[in-house]
Design a protein around this motif. Structure first.
Motif, PDB file in Angstrom:
ATOM      1  N   ASN A 108      -4.397   0.899  -8.838  1.00  0.00           N
ATOM      2  CA  ASN A 108      -5.813   1.003  -9.201  1.00  0.00           C
ATOM      3  C   ASN A 108      -6.722   1.032  -7.980  1.00  0.00           C
ATOM      4  O   ASN A 108      -7.873   1.452  -8.070  1.00  0.00           O
ATOM      5  CB  ASN A 108      -6.216  -0.145 -10.128  1.00  0.00           C
ATOM      6  N   LEU A 109      -6.216   0.613  -6.817  1.00  0.00           N
ATOM      7  CA  LEU A 109      -7.014   0.667  -5.592  1.00  0.00           C
ATOM      8  C   LEU A 109      -6.927   2.034  -4.918  1.00  0.00           C
ATOM      9  O   LEU A 109      -7.760   2.353  -4.068  1.00  0.00           O
ATOM     10  CB  LEU A 109      -6.558  -0.414  -4.610  1.00  0.00           C
ATOM     11  N   ARG A 110      -5.920   2.828  -5.251  1.00  0.00           N
ATOM     12  CA  ARG A 110      -5.742   4.176  -4.703  1.00  0.00           C
ATOM     13  C   ARG A 110      -5.457   5.119  -5.868  1.00  0.00           C
ATOM     14  O   ARG A 110      -4.349   5.630  -6.013  1.00  0.00           O
ATOM     15  CB  ARG A 110      -4.571   4.207  -3.715  1.00  0.00           C
TER      16      ARG A 110
ATOM     17  N   HIS B  91     -16.340   6.080  -5.572  1.00  0.00           N
ATOM     18  CA  HIS B  91     -16.003   4.898  -6.376  1.00  0.00           C
ATOM     19  C   HIS B  91     -17.226   4.045  -6.739  1.00  0.00           C
ATOM     20  O   HIS B  91     -17.087   3.037  -7.434  1.00  0.00           O
ATOM     21  CB  HIS B  91     -14.986   4.031  -5.637  1.00  0.00           C
TER      22      HIS B  91
ATOM     23  N   VAL C 205      -0.652  -2.038  -6.864  1.00  0.00           N
ATOM     24  CA  VAL C 205      -2.116  -1.951  -6.814  1.00  0.00           C
ATOM     25  C   VAL C 205      -2.580  -0.502  -6.846  1.00  0.00           C
ATOM     26  O   VAL C 205      -3.480  -0.112  -6.105  1.00  0.00           O
ATOM     27  CB  VAL C 205      -2.674  -2.666  -5.555  1.00  0.00           C
TER      28      VAL C 205
ATOM     29  N   ASP D 280     -12.360  -2.893  -2.652  1.00  0.00           N
ATOM     30  CA  ASP D 280     -11.315  -2.815  -1.631  1.00  0.00           C
ATOM     31  C   ASP D 280     -11.761  -1.978  -0.434  1.00  0.00           C
ATOM     32  O   ASP D 280     -11.631  -2.396   0.718  1.00  0.00           O
ATOM     33  CB  ASP D 280     -10.046  -2.218  -2.250  1.00  0.00           C
TER      34      ASP D 280
ATOM     35  N   GLU E  60     -12.611  -2.388  -8.720  1.00  0.00           N
ATOM     36  CA  GLU E  60     -11.599  -2.819  -7.751  1.00  0.00           C
ATOM     37  C   GLU E  60     -11.482  -1.883  -6.543  1.00  0.00           C
ATOM     38  O   GLU E  60     -11.433  -2.334  -5.395  1.00  0.00           O
ATOM     39  CB  GLU E  60     -10.225  -2.939  -8.435  1.00  0.00           C
ATOM     40  N   ALA E  61     -11.423  -0.571  -6.799  1.00  0.00           N
ATOM     41  CA  ALA E  61     -11.260   0.377  -5.692  1.00  0.00           C
ATOM     42  C   ALA E  61     -12.463   0.337  -4.761  1.00  0.00           C
ATOM     43  O   ALA E  61     -12.315   0.411  -3.530  1.00  0.00           O
ATOM     44  CB  ALA E  61     -11.042   1.789  -6.239  1.00  0.00           C
TER      45      ALA E  61
ATOM     46  N   GLN F  70      -6.949   7.529   3.126  1.00  0.00           N
ATOM     47  CA  GLN F  70      -6.434   6.329   3.789  1.00  0.00           C
ATOM     48  C   GLN F  70      -5.503   6.689   4.937  1.00  0.00           C
ATOM     49  O   GLN F  70      -5.500   6.032   5.980  1.00  0.00           O
ATOM     50  CB  GLN F  70      -5.704   5.438   2.769  1.00  0.00           C
TER      51      GLN F  70
ATOM     52  N   ILE G 265       0.859  -1.176   0.000  1.00  0.00           N
ATOM     53  CA  ILE G 265       0.000   0.000   0.000  1.00  0.00           C
ATOM     54  C   ILE G 265       0.901   1.232   0.000  1.00  0.00           C
ATOM     55  O   ILE G 265       1.939   1.261   0.650  1.00  0.00           O
ATOM     56  CB  ILE G 265      -0.921   0.012   1.237  1.00  0.00           C
TER      57      ILE G 265
ATOM     58  N   ASP H 273      -7.772   9.517  -2.412  1.00  0.00           N
ATOM     59  CA  ASP H 273      -7.680   8.161  -1.861  1.00  0.00           C
ATOM     60  C   ASP H 273      -6.504   8.033  -0.908  1.00  0.00           C
ATOM     61  O   ASP H 273      -6.630   7.450   0.182  1.00  0.00           O
ATOM     62  CB  ASP H 273      -7.539   7.140  -2.990  1.00  0.00           C
TER      63      ASP H 273
END
Length: 287
Positions: free
Chosen positions: A188-190, A261, A186, A272, A268-269, A199, A3, A195
């Motif tokens: 694409n998750l953040r 999102h 990853v 997650d 994906e985001a 987080q 992350i 984002d």
């Protein structure tokens, strides 16, 4: 799974020597500057590394390079830990001054970073704060007079301020900030700066830091809607009279992340963050 995270607040505690290299070269490029800093750090020469970091900062300010500004400030904060007394308090004042003259998104980045500096100061001085009496109608310009509640109030405010410019931060892609972020596989998750900052804020608000001094009207997760499907959860009103509740603020940030999102072309985001939300609620709900 890796992350993204900011460079650490204090990262040079192992340095034991404070030496000055008077022949340090003026930097011509940022890459040259950072390479010089790496070399000085390997040689345990924090004063020389600090001199170069200050040169990078001056160059970045002149050229309005916001990523280099914040990166140099992060390094200066850490390096000065080895080269001056009372560094935490002085660094906080310097960062607050920088925030007061900064525009977005640099201001939001610096607020998030400063919240971490306050957290670091609190952690190092926690033992001094447990028996400190809360004062009222008293101007608290000196953080040496602050209580645990004062620190948590300030840290929470800074994290909330770091994500309040929601629309702008959502539209800010991360490529420009690669030098500040540990890049995993990853992204694409953040996908946006919002984002990342959200987080970071969640890492604080999900903690049980403030539970040691709960008020009588403390917010508790009792609402069935906290477990609801994403779209329903994102609409629910989790208002409370407990204005300092960390858990309530964590729910609000999860709601905002889910809202932005919810209609992504790729899920994906959303998946997650929704899994993380459900895990947080499951661990903290009392119903």
């Amino acid at each position: 799974m890796k992350i993204f995270r900011f460079l650490p607040v204090i990262f040079l505690t192992a340095l034991n020597f404070i030496l000055m290299d008077s022949n340090a070269q003026k930097i011509k490029s940022y890459d040259q500057g950072w390479q010089s800093i790496d070399q000085y750090m390997k040689k345990r020469l924090p004063s020389s590394a600090l001199d170069v970091a200050k040169q990078i900062y001056a160059k970045a300010k002149a050229e309005n390079e916001e990523t280099q500004i914040i990166k140099s400030l992060i390094y200066m904060t850490g390096l000065q830990q080895e080269t001056r007394e009372n560094n935490e308090v002085l660094s906080i004042r310097e960062l607050e001054k920088e925030i007061s003259i900064s525009k977005e998104p640099l201001a939001s980045l610096l607020k998030s970073y400063l919240a971490g500096v306050y957290q670091n100061y609190l952690n190092w001085n926690r033992y001094k704060l447990y028996n400190r009496t809360q004062t009222v109608e008293f101007t608290k310009d000196d953080i040496n007079t602050w209580t645990l509640s004062d620190f948590h109030k300030k840290i929470g405010e800074l994290y909330l301020q770091s994500v309040e410019n929601t629309t702008f931060l959502q539209a800010t892609k991360l490529e420009k900030y690669d030098s500040l972020i540990t890049k995993g596989n990853v992204r694409n998750l953040r996908p946006t700066l919002f984002d990342i900052l959200a987080q970071r804020a969640l890492n604080y608000f999900k903690s049980d830091e403030r539970d040691i001094s709960k008020p009588a009207n403390a917010f508790e997760i009792t609402q069935p809607e906290a477990f609801a499907p994403a779209a329903e959860f994102a609409k629910f009103d989790f208002s409370t009279k407990d204005s300092f509740s960390l858990k309530q603020k964590a729910l609000l940030i999860y709601q905002e992340l889910i809202r932005i999102h919810l209609h992504d072309a790729k899920p994906e985001a959303l998946i997650d963050v929704d899994i993380a939300r459900l895990d947080f609620v499951y661990k903290n709900a009392v119903n």
